[in-house]
Motif scaffolding. Structure first.
Motif, PDB file in Angstrom:
ATOM      1  N   THR A  35       0.766  -1.321   0.116  1.00  0.00           N
ATOM      2  CA  THR A  35      -0.009   0.148   0.092  1.00  0.00           C
ATOM      3  C   THR A  35       0.848   1.093   0.010  1.00  0.00           C
ATOM      4  O   THR A  35       1.940   1.085   0.743  1.00  0.00           O
ATOM      5  N   ILE A  36       0.199   2.437  -0.886  1.00  0.00           N
ATOM      6  CA  ILE A  36       1.267   3.583  -0.826  1.00  0.00           C
ATOM      7  C   ILE A  36       0.186   4.557  -0.472  1.00  0.00           C
ATOM      8  O   ILE A  36      -0.943   4.634  -1.212  1.00  0.00           O
ATOM      9  N   ASP A  37       0.825   5.787   0.506  1.00  0.00           N
ATOM     10  CA  ASP A  37      -0.394   6.754   0.589  1.00  0.00           C
ATOM     11  C   ASP A  37       0.642   8.107   0.539  1.00  0.00           C
ATOM     12  O   ASP A  37       1.736   8.075   0.930  1.00  0.00           O
ATOM     13  N   VAL A  38       0.157   8.866  -0.517  1.00  0.00           N
ATOM     14  CA  VAL A  38       0.796  10.207  -0.701  1.00  0.00           C
ATOM     15  C   VAL A  38       0.722  11.300   0.424  1.00  0.00           C
ATOM     16  O   VAL A  38      -0.471  11.755   0.579  1.00  0.00           O
ATOM     17  N   LYS A  39       1.503  11.299   1.379  1.00  0.00           N
ATOM     18  CA  LYS A  39       1.570  12.187   2.554  1.00  0.00           C
ATOM     19  C   LYS A  39       1.614  13.870   2.220  1.00  0.00           C
ATOM     20  O   LYS A  39       1.255  14.501   2.742  1.00  0.00           O
ATOM     21  N   SER A  65      10.455  -3.288  -1.886  1.00  0.00           N
ATOM     22  CA  SER A  65      11.783  -3.225  -2.753  1.00  0.00           C
ATOM     23  C   SER A  65      12.081  -1.767  -3.184  1.00  0.00           C
ATOM     24  O   SER A  65      13.043  -1.172  -2.955  1.00  0.00           O
ATOM     25  N   THR A  66      11.078  -1.119  -4.039  1.00  0.00           N
ATOM     26  CA  THR A  66      11.271   0.084  -4.463  1.00  0.00           C
ATOM     27  C   THR A  66      10.180   1.015  -4.516  1.00  0.00           C
ATOM     28  O   THR A  66       9.097   0.357  -4.789  1.00  0.00           O
ATOM     29  N   VAL A  67      10.192   2.220  -4.501  1.00  0.00           N
ATOM     30  CA  VAL A  67       8.932   3.105  -4.893  1.00  0.00           C
ATOM     31  C   VAL A  67       9.575   3.903  -5.854  1.00  0.00           C
ATOM     32  O   VAL A  67      10.526   4.604  -5.844  1.00  0.00           O
ATOM     33  N   LYS A  68       8.809   4.071  -7.208  1.00  0.00           N
ATOM     34  CA  LYS A  68       9.026   4.851  -8.147  1.00  0.00           C
ATOM     35  C   LYS A  68       8.174   6.261  -8.348  1.00  0.00           C
ATOM     36  O   LYS A  68       7.103   6.005  -8.380  1.00  0.00           O
ATOM     37  N   GLY A 106      -0.917  24.030 -17.882  1.00  0.00           N
ATOM     38  CA  GLY A 106      -1.638  22.717 -17.905  1.00  0.00           C
ATOM     39  C   GLY A 106      -1.702  21.827 -16.589  1.00  0.00           C
ATOM     40  O   GLY A 106      -1.231  22.267 -15.713  1.00  0.00           O
ATOM     41  N   SER A 107      -1.988  20.729 -16.850  1.00  0.00           N
ATOM     42  CA  SER A 107      -1.968  19.739 -15.701  1.00  0.00           C
ATOM     43  C   SER A 107      -1.186  18.465 -16.085  1.00  0.00           C
ATOM     44  O   SER A 107      -1.444  17.592 -17.044  1.00  0.00           O
ATOM     45  N   ALA A 108      -0.205  18.259 -15.200  1.00  0.00           N
ATOM     46  CA  ALA A 108       0.701  16.889 -15.280  1.00  0.00           C
ATOM     47  C   ALA A 108       0.244  16.085 -14.354  1.00  0.00           C
ATOM     48  O   ALA A 108      -0.889  16.062 -13.312  1.00  0.00           O
ATOM     49  N   THR A 109       0.640  14.925 -14.305  1.00  0.00           N
ATOM     50  CA  THR A 109       0.511  13.446 -13.561  1.00  0.00           C
ATOM     51  C   THR A 109       1.372  13.259 -12.671  1.00  0.00           C
ATOM     52  O   THR A 109       2.610  13.135 -12.996  1.00  0.00           O
ATOM     53  N   LEU A 110       1.284  13.145 -11.175  1.00  0.00           N
ATOM     54  CA  LEU A 110       2.489  12.428 -10.390  1.00  0.00           C
ATOM     55  C   LEU A 110       2.099  10.870 -10.209  1.00  0.00           C
ATOM     56  O   LEU A 110       0.844  10.701  -9.812  1.00  0.00           O
ATOM     57  N   LYS A 111       2.954  10.189 -10.508  1.00  0.00           N
ATOM     58  CA  LYS A 111       2.731   8.920 -10.394  1.00  0.00           C
ATOM     59  C   LYS A 111       3.595   8.152  -9.238  1.00  0.00           C
ATOM     60  O   LYS A 111       4.921   8.159  -9.635  1.00  0.00           O
ATOM     61  N   PHE A 112       2.901   7.341  -8.532  1.00  0.00           N
ATOM     62  CA  PHE A 112       4.073   6.723  -7.671  1.00  0.00           C
ATOM     63  C   PHE A 112       3.618   5.117  -7.596  1.00  0.00           C
ATOM     64  O   PHE A 112       2.307   4.773  -7.480  1.00  0.00           O
ATOM     65  N   THR A 113       4.787   4.325  -8.085  1.00  0.00           N
ATOM     66  CA  THR A 113       4.531   2.988  -8.120  1.00  0.00           C
ATOM     67  C   THR A 113       5.556   2.285  -7.113  1.00  0.00           C
ATOM     68  O   THR A 113       6.699   2.342  -7.096  1.00  0.00           O
ATOM     69  N   LEU A 114       4.882   1.485  -5.837  1.00  0.00           N
ATOM     70  CA  LEU A 114       5.453   0.856  -4.989  1.00  0.00           C
ATOM     71  C   LEU A 114       5.481  -0.699  -5.427  1.00  0.00           C
ATOM     72  O   LEU A 114       4.402  -1.356  -5.857  1.00  0.00           O
ATOM     73  N   GLN A 115       6.518  -1.337  -5.330  1.00  0.00           N
ATOM     74  CA  GLN A 115       6.875  -2.718  -5.473  1.00  0.00           C
ATOM     75  C   GLN A 115       7.515  -3.539  -4.281  1.00  0.00           C
ATOM     76  O   GLN A 115       8.404  -2.926  -3.806  1.00  0.00           O
TER      77      GLN A 115
END
Length: 445
Positions: A35-39, A65-68, A106-115
């Motif tokens: 699980t990942i939560d953007v704080k 392992s990692t969060v990207k 404009g609007s960009a996207t922040l993407k977080f991937t936890l593995q």
């Protein structure tokens, strides 16, 4: 059955030994539920910002392992950071928002991937509005001074001041807001680009009060007015110190040269341009030529052309002949020897009837006691004149044959002879009897 029990115990012991090691050999069987939560993340950002983030990560007993962390413009990744996550908890980092040309708000996207270590992933995306920074001013940085460019409209900045007609420097935008960075604009591939400090070669038609302008959205910049001209044709800049223009001229035509301060002190190649009564006249055959102004050496020189390309020797004896080699160079051998660098090849002036001329001064543009150059069909390697195609009856210059102290076709000065210091010599190559029967004459003027 006993054998099976023994094997099972052996496998169990291996597993226990492995578990004692700092790093485990993991077989990706797909376990866990990360699980990942953007704080922490900014609510908005500007192009050029370094945006901070903090994420909280965990799993159900499986190691991570990692969060990207990635920043995407229209689904394209433009910034990325990968953080090792051995333990559950909070992790922080920063992503740089690139400052790009012609990109609107404009609007960009922040993407977080936890593995986790078993390759199971969890993703979280957040929208991030991004706007172009409205810099209060820009700095124009030159070697001698830093000038302030004032904001005159959205994305538009100007510097109006008493300036030399040529001034080079890079533009620097100050850090904007609490997350901003210095943004620099320099010169690359004949255009302004971001992220470098190679000097931008601004130029005006004359020194004095004029305006330098730059747009941080379009990267449009001005002025690039080259005030140097031959026969009214503006020259283009090849390097900071070298300008050129291609023009069609006729033999004997008056040549006007505009914009070059102190032209009377320059060295002008008389094989192409003769001075007479304070005026300049073309001194070679009618045709198209490339005229150069070398500001580093205060030197005007010319090269023959065929269409839009530098001329080469044609099968019928027309075109051009070039010199490559040692002991010759204009304005001086000491300051600009041709040598064996083909970029420096010296173009003989076509003078009609398939004849080509180069005029030199002993001890200045040609060495008086030793030379080792030859004639070529082009400005570069390829066709060249050897002793089988070139001859001379000169009593001071000889053509090498490979056994007389010079390679075939290379020119030398006869043993016991020298050119007279400060005397002018005219070398003429005559192809009127055919390209393979070239005759060289050397005349003291």
């Amino acid at each position: 059955m006993k054998k099976l029990i023994k094997n099972s115990i052996y496998i169990l012991l291996l597993a226990l030994v492995a578990s004692c090691k700092e790093e485990e050999l993991i077989v990706p069987i797909g376990g866990g539920s990360p699980t990942i939560d953007v704080k922490l993340k900014p609510e908005t950002a500007h192009f050029g910002d370094s945006i901070p983030f903090t994420v909280s990560v965990a799993d159900q007993g499986v190691k991570l392992s990692t969060v990207k962390a990635q920043l995407l413009f229209n689904e394209e990744v433009v910034a990325e950071q990968i953080i090792r996550t051995k333990e559950y908890g909070d992790y922080s980092g920063k992503l740089f928002v690139p400052f790009l040309k012609d990109i609107p708000n404009g609007s960009a996207t922040l993407k977080f991937t936890l593995q986790n270590v078993e390759l199971v992933k969890a993703e979280k995306t957040e929208s991030l509005p991004i706007t172009r920074p409205d810099f209060p001013f820009l700095n124009f940085v030159t070697a001698a001074k830093t000038y302030k460019m004032e904001r005159v409209a959205a994305n538009q900045y100007e510097l109006t001041e008493n300036l030399p007609f040529k001034i080079a420097g890079y533009i620097e935008a100050p850090a904007f807001g609490s997350l901003g960075n210095l943004i620099q604009f320099g010169w690359e591939n004949d255009a302004v680009t971001q992220g470098i400090t190679q000097n931008i070669p601004f130029s005006n038609s004359s020194s004095g009060v004029y305006t330098i302008a730059f747009n941080t959205l379009t990267y449009a910049a001005s002025p690039f007015i080259i005030g140097y001209a031959f026969n009214g044709e503006g020259m283009r800049m090849l390097t900071d110190d070298l300008y050129a223009v291609d023009i069609q001229v006729t033999e004997g035509q008056e040549i006007t040269i505009d914009g070059i301060d102190g032209l009377s002190t320059w060295w002008i190649d008389e094989d192409y341009i003769r001075q007479e009564g304070g005026k300049y006249y073309f001194n070679a055959s009618t045709g198209k030529y490339r005229f150069y102004a070398n500001f580093d050496k205060s030197y005007v020189f010319v090269e023959a052309m065929n269409g839009n390309n530098l001329a080469t020797l044609n099968a019928d004896g027309t075109g051009a002949i070039w010199i490559i080699g040692e002991g010759i160079g204009k304005p001086t051998v000491a300051g600009n020897e041709v040598g064996w660098n083909t970029d420096n090849a010296l173009c003989l002036a076509p003078i009609g009837n398939k004849r080509y001329r180069v005029t030199v001064v002993a001890g200045q543009s040609i060495r008086a006691s030793t030379i080792n150059f030859k004639f070529f069909h082009q400005k570069g390697w390829g066709g060249e004149y050897k002793n089988t195609e070139l001859s001379t009856t000169s009593d001071i210059i000889f053509v090498g044959d490979g056994t007389n102290g010079r390679d075939p076709g290379n020119l030398g000065i006869l043993t016991g002879k020298t050119l007279e210091n400060n005397a002018k010599y005219e070398f003429v190559v005559d192809l009127s009897e055919g390209n393979d029967k070239a005759k060289l004459t050397v005349t003291k003027k």
